[in-house]
Design an enzyme around this catalytic site. Sequence first.
Site, PDB file in Angstrom:
ATOM      1  N   ASP A 205      37.769  33.867  34.484  1.00 46.32           N
ATOM      2  CA  ASP A 205      38.848  34.783  34.874  1.00 46.32           C
ATOM      3  C   ASP A 205      38.294  36.183  35.130  1.00 46.32           C
ATOM      4  O   ASP A 205      37.475  36.678  34.345  1.00 46.32           O
ATOM      5  CB  ASP A 205      39.866  34.829  33.716  1.00 46.32           C
ATOM      6  CG  ASP A 205      41.118  35.604  34.082  1.00 46.32           C
ATOM      7  OD1 ASP A 205      41.827  35.156  34.999  1.00 46.32           O
ATOM      8  OD2 ASP A 205      41.393  36.634  33.444  1.00 46.32           O
ATOM      9  N   GLU A 273      21.426  24.465  29.037  1.00 52.44           N
ATOM     10  CA  GLU A 273      21.060  23.851  27.748  1.00 52.44           C
ATOM     11  C   GLU A 273      22.003  22.711  27.411  1.00 52.44           C
ATOM     12  O   GLU A 273      21.625  21.753  26.757  1.00 52.44           O
ATOM     13  CB  GLU A 273      21.173  24.887  26.609  1.00 52.44           C
ATOM     14  CG  GLU A 273      20.002  25.824  26.512  1.00 52.44           C
ATOM     15  CD  GLU A 273      20.375  27.067  25.672  1.00 52.44           C
ATOM     16  OE1 GLU A 273      21.304  26.989  24.827  1.00 52.44           O
ATOM     17  OE2 GLU A 273      19.736  28.111  25.892  1.00 52.44           O
TER      18      GLU A 273
HETATM   19  C1  NOJ Z   1      43.663  36.205  37.002  1.00 47.06           C
HETATM   20  C2  NOJ Z   1      44.568  35.090  36.588  1.00 47.06           C
HETATM   21  O1  NOJ Z   1      44.504  34.065  37.543  1.00 47.06           O
HETATM   22  C3  NOJ Z   1      45.933  35.706  36.446  1.00 47.06           C
HETATM   23  O2  NOJ Z   1      46.935  34.729  36.290  1.00 47.06           O
HETATM   24  C4  NOJ Z   1      45.906  36.668  35.290  1.00 47.06           C
HETATM   25  O3  NOJ Z   1      47.144  37.320  35.206  1.00 47.06           O
HETATM   26  C5  NOJ Z   1      44.814  37.719  35.481  1.00 47.06           C
HETATM   27  N1  NOJ Z   1      43.577  37.154  35.921  1.00 47.06           N
HETATM   28  C6  NOJ Z   1      44.548  38.444  34.186  1.00 47.06           C
HETATM   29  O4  NOJ Z   1      43.892  37.613  33.263  1.00 47.06           O
END
Ligand code: NOJ
Length: 536
Positions: A205, A273
């Site tokens: 993310d 790993e």
């Molecule tokens: C991207 C994620 O796909 C989204 O849903 C989220 O709100 C933001 N990152 C923050 O983590």
Amino acid sequence: MADLNDPTTDWWRHAVVYQVYVRSFADSDGDGIGDLPGITARLPHLADLGVDALWLTPFYTSPQHDHGYDVADYKDVDPLFGKLDDADDLIARAHELGLRVIVDVVPNHSSDEHEWFRAALAAEPGSPERARYLFRDSEDGNPPNNWESVFGGPAWTQVDDGQWYLHLFDSTQPDLDWRNPDVPEMFEGVLRFWLDRGVDGFRIDVAHGLFKEASLRDQVLREDEPAGSSHGRTDADSREPKEMVERDARDEPMWDQPEVHEVYRSWHRILDEAGPDRMAVAEAWTSTVESMAAYIRPDELDQTFNFAWLLAEWSAESFAEVITDTLASVESVDASPTWVLSNHDVTRHVTRYGGGEQGLARARAATLAMLALPGSSYLYQGEELGLEQVDVAPEDRQDPSYLRTGEVGRDGCRVPIPWGGTQAPYDFGPGSAQPWIPQPDDWAALTVEAQAADPTSTLAFYRDALRIRRDFAWTAGDKVDVLDLGQDVLAFRRGPLTVVLNCGTTPVELPEGEVLLASGPIDGTLPADTAAWLRA
Ligand code: NOJ
Ligand code: MG
């Protein structure tokens, strides 16, 4: 079925990965919220569909202010979704069915209910506890700099003793300070924890976040430029691609800093790993194809989402341009391309293409073209049913970006899946318990059950496409020759396959060859808003 025991494959290079938005896939216990046992019970749907892997959005302990992207404990399952045992069962059952499992890792920020943030609030300014986040003082009573949250409003919140902390997303998602060695160490442990439990990969993310320019200086804004980050202008709301801000020229001290690549080099070693067949895919909204490629250099991550396909307008020229640019950029680092049309952050592609019959025809056609390209395709749950964006009533909206700004957010692509029956909850969960976002009244014909019985359904079309794709995905090679069949037609050849997508308004001649599959009815010629695969 894929041979999960073949370690030689780099399986992700040509995989079709299905994104499961955990809250909205299937509910096992009747609380109206999707959960891990619900997913496990529905895995046969994914095996029948013919995907290679699933990606699960965050199911870790979380107060759910951003539906799991606010993690309070990275090594446990939120009671809403089940227990750790349920995660183990899901992974084991998926593997039995020949499906790999990718889980989300959220390293840019934690929840404000994470033990580290609670300790930071309880501790003094200047303490080691505060140093895991980005706490700053300000002299004039204003936030320490002019950065805006992706979800709207200032990216800073003030605490009782007067200090401010940075949150590029919601105020319940404080950004971690990746210059503090505690932070990388913690995440290495998190990766190892899930690798030991058998996951095949990670979706990272906000992979382009993590480091901010150390000075935390103001963002320099052009005169005509809205404050905030281009990240937010793209994935955090449902604006149409044409409204996207040109990124190349933006000043972005909060994104894509050079230090982040060292993190991915160390993660690469951890994945190695754990075995030769573990992977990571980055969610990195970078400004250029070159900076995107930097994340997938041979010693970093395996893939990065290529949002250019999703953002391309409906024209043969834009699709062709995206294909050419993407292939050139991934080739420069010897990585594999990815393609995506929908996810839980953007308006569903049927709706982006205008909705209704035409939107669906275009969505199916764009999907067929995508699935013929080399590399992996990421599908979002419900697109195999042709679902449209739902106009969720204001009182039912839960997206933090809506709550912060009052602008329609991402709820409309997160409505729970209709599995069967003729009225809500369409077998989403047991009994008549209604799901966390209400489903429309007119979804009876769109359920998995209804579409499975209809050979012309969107579900049948996806199954056909994925079945045929298996015959060529690994053997057709990575070379794509774009053909000129007129300015409204995207046409390309890949190995034995010829792909034609009619973006114009009148039917076009099909080239020579046996039609393997078309995205809609064809009759000698290829109608508008339709694509076909042919074998020469
Ligand atoms: C991207 C994620 O796909 C989204 O849903 C989220 O709100 C933001 N990152 C923050 O983590
Ligand atoms: Mg539930």
